[in-house]
Design a protein around this motif. Structure first.
Motif, PDB file in Angstrom:
ATOM      1  N   SER A 198      31.891  31.453  45.444  1.00  0.00           N
ATOM      2  CA  SER A 198      30.678  30.640  45.522  1.00  0.00           C
ATOM      3  C   SER A 198      30.503  29.781  44.279  1.00  0.00           C
ATOM      4  N   PHE A 199      29.677  28.767  44.439  1.00  0.00           N
ATOM      5  CA  PHE A 199      29.275  27.934  43.314  1.00  0.00           C
ATOM      6  C   PHE A 199      27.955  28.485  42.770  1.00  0.00           C
ATOM      7  N   PRO A 200      27.620  28.137  41.504  1.00  0.00           N
ATOM      8  CA  PRO A 200      26.417  28.724  40.892  1.00  0.00           C
ATOM      9  C   PRO A 200      25.137  28.477  41.690  1.00  0.00           C
ATOM     10  N   GLU A 201      25.081  27.360  42.408  1.00  0.00           N
ATOM     11  CA  GLU A 201      23.849  27.061  43.154  1.00  0.00           C
ATOM     12  C   GLU A 201      23.768  27.834  44.466  1.00  0.00           C
ATOM     13  N   GLN A 202      24.820  28.616  44.794  1.00  0.00           N
ATOM     14  CA  GLN A 202      24.820  29.331  46.070  1.00  0.00           C
ATOM     15  C   GLN A 202      24.609  30.830  45.919  1.00  0.00           C
ATOM     16  N   CYS A 203      24.955  31.360  44.757  1.00  0.00           N
ATOM     17  CA  CYS A 203      25.092  32.811  44.611  1.00  0.00           C
ATOM     18  C   CYS A 203      23.818  33.435  44.034  1.00  0.00           C
ATOM     19  N   SER A 204      23.445  34.596  44.557  1.00  0.00           N
ATOM     20  CA  SER A 204      22.305  35.334  43.999  1.00  0.00           C
ATOM     21  C   SER A 204      22.641  35.766  42.563  1.00  0.00           C
ATOM     22  N   TYR A 205      21.698  35.566  41.657  1.00  0.00           N
ATOM     23  CA  TYR A 205      21.932  35.928  40.247  1.00  0.00           C
ATOM     24  C   TYR A 205      22.186  37.430  40.104  1.00  0.00           C
ATOM     25  N   LEU A 206      21.455  38.241  40.864  1.00  0.00           N
ATOM     26  CA  LEU A 206      21.614  39.695  40.732  1.00  0.00           C
ATOM     27  C   LEU A 206      23.018  40.125  41.168  1.00  0.00           C
ATOM     28  N   TYR A 207      23.473  39.580  42.275  1.00  0.00           N
ATOM     29  CA  TYR A 207      24.820  39.912  42.757  1.00  0.00           C
ATOM     30  C   TYR A 207      25.870  39.460  41.729  1.00  0.00           C
ATOM     31  N   PHE A 208      25.659  38.269  41.199  1.00  0.00           N
ATOM     32  CA  PHE A 208      26.566  37.704  40.200  1.00  0.00           C
ATOM     33  C   PHE A 208      26.668  38.628  38.974  1.00  0.00           C
ATOM     34  N   LEU A 209      25.509  39.176  38.550  1.00  0.00           N
ATOM     35  CA  LEU A 209      25.520  40.050  37.365  1.00  0.00           C
ATOM     36  C   LEU A 209      26.421  41.258  37.593  1.00  0.00           C
ATOM     37  N   HIS A 210      26.403  41.758  38.819  1.00  0.00           N
ATOM     38  CA  HIS A 210      27.227  42.933  39.079  1.00  0.00           C
ATOM     39  C   HIS A 210      28.710  42.565  39.101  1.00  0.00           C
ATOM     40  N   VAL A 211      29.012  41.339  39.535  1.00  0.00           N
ATOM     41  CA  VAL A 211      30.405  40.875  39.512  1.00  0.00           C
ATOM     42  C   VAL A 211      30.883  40.730  38.058  1.00  0.00           C
ATOM     43  N   VAL A 212      30.021  40.181  37.201  1.00  0.00           N
ATOM     44  CA  VAL A 212      30.409  40.019  35.793  1.00  0.00           C
ATOM     45  C   VAL A 212      30.578  41.395  35.145  1.00  0.00           C
ATOM     46  N   TYR A 213      29.668  42.315  35.471  1.00  0.00           N
ATOM     47  CA  TYR A 213      29.774  43.672  34.918  1.00  0.00           C
ATOM     48  C   TYR A 213      31.124  44.289  35.310  1.00  0.00           C
ATOM     49  N   ALA A 214      31.493  44.126  36.574  1.00  0.00           N
ATOM     50  CA  ALA A 214      32.742  44.716  37.080  1.00  0.00           C
ATOM     51  C   ALA A 214      33.953  44.166  36.332  1.00  0.00           C
ATOM     52  N   ASN A 215      33.921  42.870  36.015  1.00  0.00           N
ATOM     53  CA  ASN A 215      35.078  42.241  35.371  1.00  0.00           C
ATOM     54  C   ASN A 215      35.099  42.443  33.868  1.00  0.00           C
ATOM     55  N   LEU A 216      33.908  42.399  33.250  1.00  0.00           N
ATOM     56  CA  LEU A 216      33.853  42.409  31.792  1.00  0.00           C
ATOM     57  C   LEU A 216      33.704  43.832  31.245  1.00  0.00           C
ATOM     58  N   TYR A 217      32.708  44.551  31.737  1.00  0.00           N
ATOM     59  CA  TYR A 217      32.458  45.893  31.198  1.00  0.00           C
ATOM     60  C   TYR A 217      33.435  46.915  31.768  1.00  0.00           C
ATOM     61  N   MET A 218      33.838  46.726  33.007  1.00  0.00           N
ATOM     62  CA  MET A 218      34.738  47.699  33.641  1.00  0.00           C
ATOM     63  C   MET A 218      36.188  47.223  33.629  1.00  0.00           C
ATOM     64  N   ARG A 219      36.447  46.129  33.019  1.00  0.00           N
ATOM     65  CA  ARG A 219      37.777  45.570  32.751  1.00  0.00           C
ATOM     66  C   ARG A 219      38.551  45.192  34.023  1.00  0.00           C
ATOM     67  N   SER A 220      39.342  44.149  33.863  1.00  0.00           N
ATOM     68  CA  SER A 220      40.154  43.722  34.997  1.00  0.00           C
ATOM     69  C   SER A 220      41.634  43.807  34.630  1.00  0.00           C
ATOM     70  N   ALA A 221      42.442  43.967  35.644  1.00  0.00           N
ATOM     71  CA  ALA A 221      43.890  44.127  35.426  1.00  0.00           C
ATOM     72  C   ALA A 221      44.645  43.546  36.614  1.00  0.00           C
ATOM     73  N   TYR A 222      45.920  43.314  36.398  1.00  0.00           N
ATOM     74  CA  TYR A 222      46.823  42.912  37.481  1.00  0.00           C
ATOM     75  C   TYR A 222      47.848  44.025  37.619  1.00  0.00           C
ATOM     76  N   MET A 223      48.494  44.128  38.756  1.00  0.00           N
ATOM     77  CA  MET A 223      49.529  45.158  38.857  1.00  0.00           C
ATOM     78  C   MET A 223      50.884  44.527  39.149  1.00  0.00           C
ATOM     79  N   ASP A 224      51.925  45.096  38.554  1.00  0.00           N
ATOM     80  CA  ASP A 224      53.275  44.574  38.785  1.00  0.00           C
ATOM     81  C   ASP A 224      53.572  44.581  40.280  1.00  0.00           C
ATOM     82  N   GLY A 225      54.155  43.498  40.738  1.00  0.00           N
ATOM     83  CA  GLY A 225      54.464  43.411  42.168  1.00  0.00           C
ATOM     84  C   GLY A 225      53.315  42.803  42.959  1.00  0.00           C
ATOM     85  N   GLY A 226      52.144  42.738  42.344  1.00  0.00           N
ATOM     86  CA  GLY A 226      51.026  42.030  42.951  1.00  0.00           C
ATOM     87  C   GLY A 226      50.463  42.692  44.198  1.00  0.00           C
TER      88      GLY A 226
END
Ligand SMILES: Cc1cc2nc3c(=O)[nH]c(=O)nc-3n(C[C@H](O)[C@H](O)[C@H](O)COP(=O)(O)OP(=O)(O)OC[C@H]3O[C@@H](n4cnc5c(N)ncnc54)[C@H](O)[C@@H]3O)c2cc1C
Length: 511
Positions: A198-226
């Protein structure tokens, strides 16, 4: 095979279905689960395609698994599925590099990310502290909702009430405008809304906060082989426990015994498969339109899904280079190419939404003006080749029908527009492209049947009614399991599937 009675037959083998089937067959060895997949490979978006001549492997979706830190929800799912010992995770020290009008590395550690932003924008201190506080408090509460449902996390209920009242019903764009007066900083902070299509004008701020929390506080990774490796590992598990995943089978109809209003299986282009339960991994909007016979009993559900707005689709430019992308200005796994003028980009999108079939308006809005996401896959897993992928959120409505000269011409234009954008900021890269290919929203729709080509399920807008499609669905024995009901991305889809498997109705776990 068509005469066998299965316990569960599943329409599709996307990551949500694979996770559910793997978890359930582990709990109940002997449970007869059949996944029917229309495509030539398992995984839905969690798959890849290869270009052997170029020695390239293109991941169809995955570049980041959120929630992969030690405490992350998805890491726990991987542990529970026994995947941890079988994969190698790749953690990047940088959440993303911003490029274009603003060059900045956003650290993947929340403390360092905040420190870096405070240094770059000293005049925006108050807003930045507030924004990071919102993520830490309200993002966390949203992120831990399944833990909460299972009694393992007790949130601050006053904070939750505040968030429901004040943060759910505003867009990311509006929330950030209240906190910051710098348009480039707002665009930068809003970038993770791309992760949910979504674009910023489409997405609920509360939902967005949880997405940022998941990526930043709970860390993101990739796995070999994808993502294909992830799907293949789950297919192996399901088969080892007596389940089956059959490819190249198109489910045409969900069979319903009208006297009892109970599902009895599915009809496919390879015959009927009878089952006690039918799990729909395909988009519920598509399923209600295409897979059920017209029945007055389904009217309320049809109306419910007609209110679902799909998240944006994607146009993706796949590139193979003859040089390491890190030497060409892309040292990190992810680079966000910021809109030159975020407010002009927003206006262009508004104009395009008012006239969505207008090609000129849409091309300006989505290809020329909006921020783009660039992934250096070589930095994530060099065995896939020197691959760089550029993603632009897009809208299928301005695309001509496939296989027409107009469609082919538009694909060329799209490729040129994205190459030109990238080349302007990474001039060295242009001289090293040995192969380029563009996929359109129609490509995504064709390979997955997802409504409007959306790879992210439904848009979580401030006014989005929750898609309660499973609630009181009038056909017994049918349930829906996908990003459309769980939320966008691997973490939501896999987490929800684990939750559903752990609370599966006795019928699904009767063997
Ligand atoms: C470009 C892009 C990048 C993304 N990047 C990320 C990322 O980095 N991290 C992240 O977490 N998420 C990412 N996502 C989102 C993520 O890929 C999806 O949310 C997730 O994979 C959806 O899984 P699913 O099981 O719900 O559905 P799907 O993957 O759509 O699976 C549905 C399956 O059902 C099958 N099917 C449909 N109809 C039928 C039928 N009639 N008969 C038989 N089979 C049928 C389809 O072929 C498909 O295999 C990205 C998405 C896109 C598009």
């Amino acid at each position: 095979m068509s005469e066998a009675v299965w316990d569960i037959v599943c329409v599709g083998s996307g990551i949500a279905a694979l996770t559910y089937a793997a978890a359930l067959t582990a709990q109940r060895p002997g449970l007869r689960v059949l996944l029917l997949e229309q495509h030539t490979v398992a995984g839905g978006y969690s798959s890849e395609f290869v270009r052997p001549k170029q020695g390239a492997r293109f991941d169809c979706s995955l570049h980041k698994l959120s929630g992969m830190g030690e405490q992350g929800n998805l890491r726990q799912v991987f542990r529970a599925l026994g995947l941890e010992g079988q994969i190698r995770l790749h953690f990047s020290p940088v959440l993303f590099q911003a490029a274009g009008p603003l060059w900045l590395e956003v650290s993947e550690s929340p403390e360092q990310a905040l420190a870096g932003l405070l240094q770059a924008f000293p005049g925006q201190r108050e807003g930045l502290l507030r924004f990071f506080d919102d993520i830490a408090v309200h993002g966390k509460n949203g992120y831990l909702q399944f833990e909460m449902l299972q009694g393992r996390y007790e949130p601050d209920f006053a904070a939750m009430r505040y968030a429901r009242k004040h943060l759910k019903n505003i867009t990311v764009r509006d929330a950030l405008r209240r906190m910051f007066d710098d348009p480039q900083l707002r665009e930068l902070l809003a970038l993770p809304s791309i992760y949910v299509g979504s674009f910023p004008e489409q997405c609920s701020y509360l939902y967005f906060l949880h997405v940022v929390y998941a990526n930043l506080y709970m860390r993101s990774a990739y796995m070999d082989g994808g993502s294909q490796r992830l799907s293949n590992l789950l297919v192996e598990q399901i088969r080892a426990r007596g389940g089956e995943v059959v490819l190249n089978v198109n489910v045409e109809r969900i069979l319903v015994d009208k006297s009892s209003m109970r599902a009895t299986g599915v009809a496919t282009d390879r015959g009927e498969f009878l089952a006690r339960e039918v799990l729909v991994n395909a988009s519920p909007v598509y399923a209600l339109e295409q897979l059920f016979e017209p029945m007055p009993e389904l009217e309320a559900s049809r109306q419910l899904v007609s209110r679902i707005r799909p998240a944006n689709a994607t146009s993706t430019l796949y590139l193979v280079l003859d040089e390491d992308p890190a030497r060409l200005g892309l040292p990190h796994a992810e680079t966000m190419l910021l809109a030159d003028d975020p407010d002009a980009a927003w206006s262009a999108r508004e104009r395009s939404r008012a006239d969505p079939v207008n090609e000129t308006l849409a091309e300006e809005a989505y290809w020329q003006r909006s921020s783009l996401e660039i992934t250096n896959y070589h930095a994530l897993d060099a065995s896939g080749g020197r691959v760089v992928i550029v993603n632009a959120l897009d809208d299928p409505r301005h695309w001509p029908r496939r296989k027409t000269p107009e469609y082919r011409a538009k694909k060329k234009r799209g490729q040129q527009a994205l190459l030109e954008r990238v080349g302007r900021h990474f001039p060295d890269l242009s001289d090293h492209i040995v192969y380029a290919e563009l996929s359109s929203p129609h490509t995504y729709q064709r390979y997955t049947n997802n409504t409007a080509g959306s790879g992210y399920g439904a848009l979580v807008a401030p006014d989005a009614a929750p898609a309660l499609i499973n609630h009181r669905f009038p056909v017994a024995g049918v349930s829906f399991l996908s990003a459309w009901v769980a939320g966008s991305g691997y973490e939501a889809a896999m987490g929800y599937s684990m939750f559903k498997a752990s609370t599966a109705a006795p019928a699904a776990a009767s063997v």
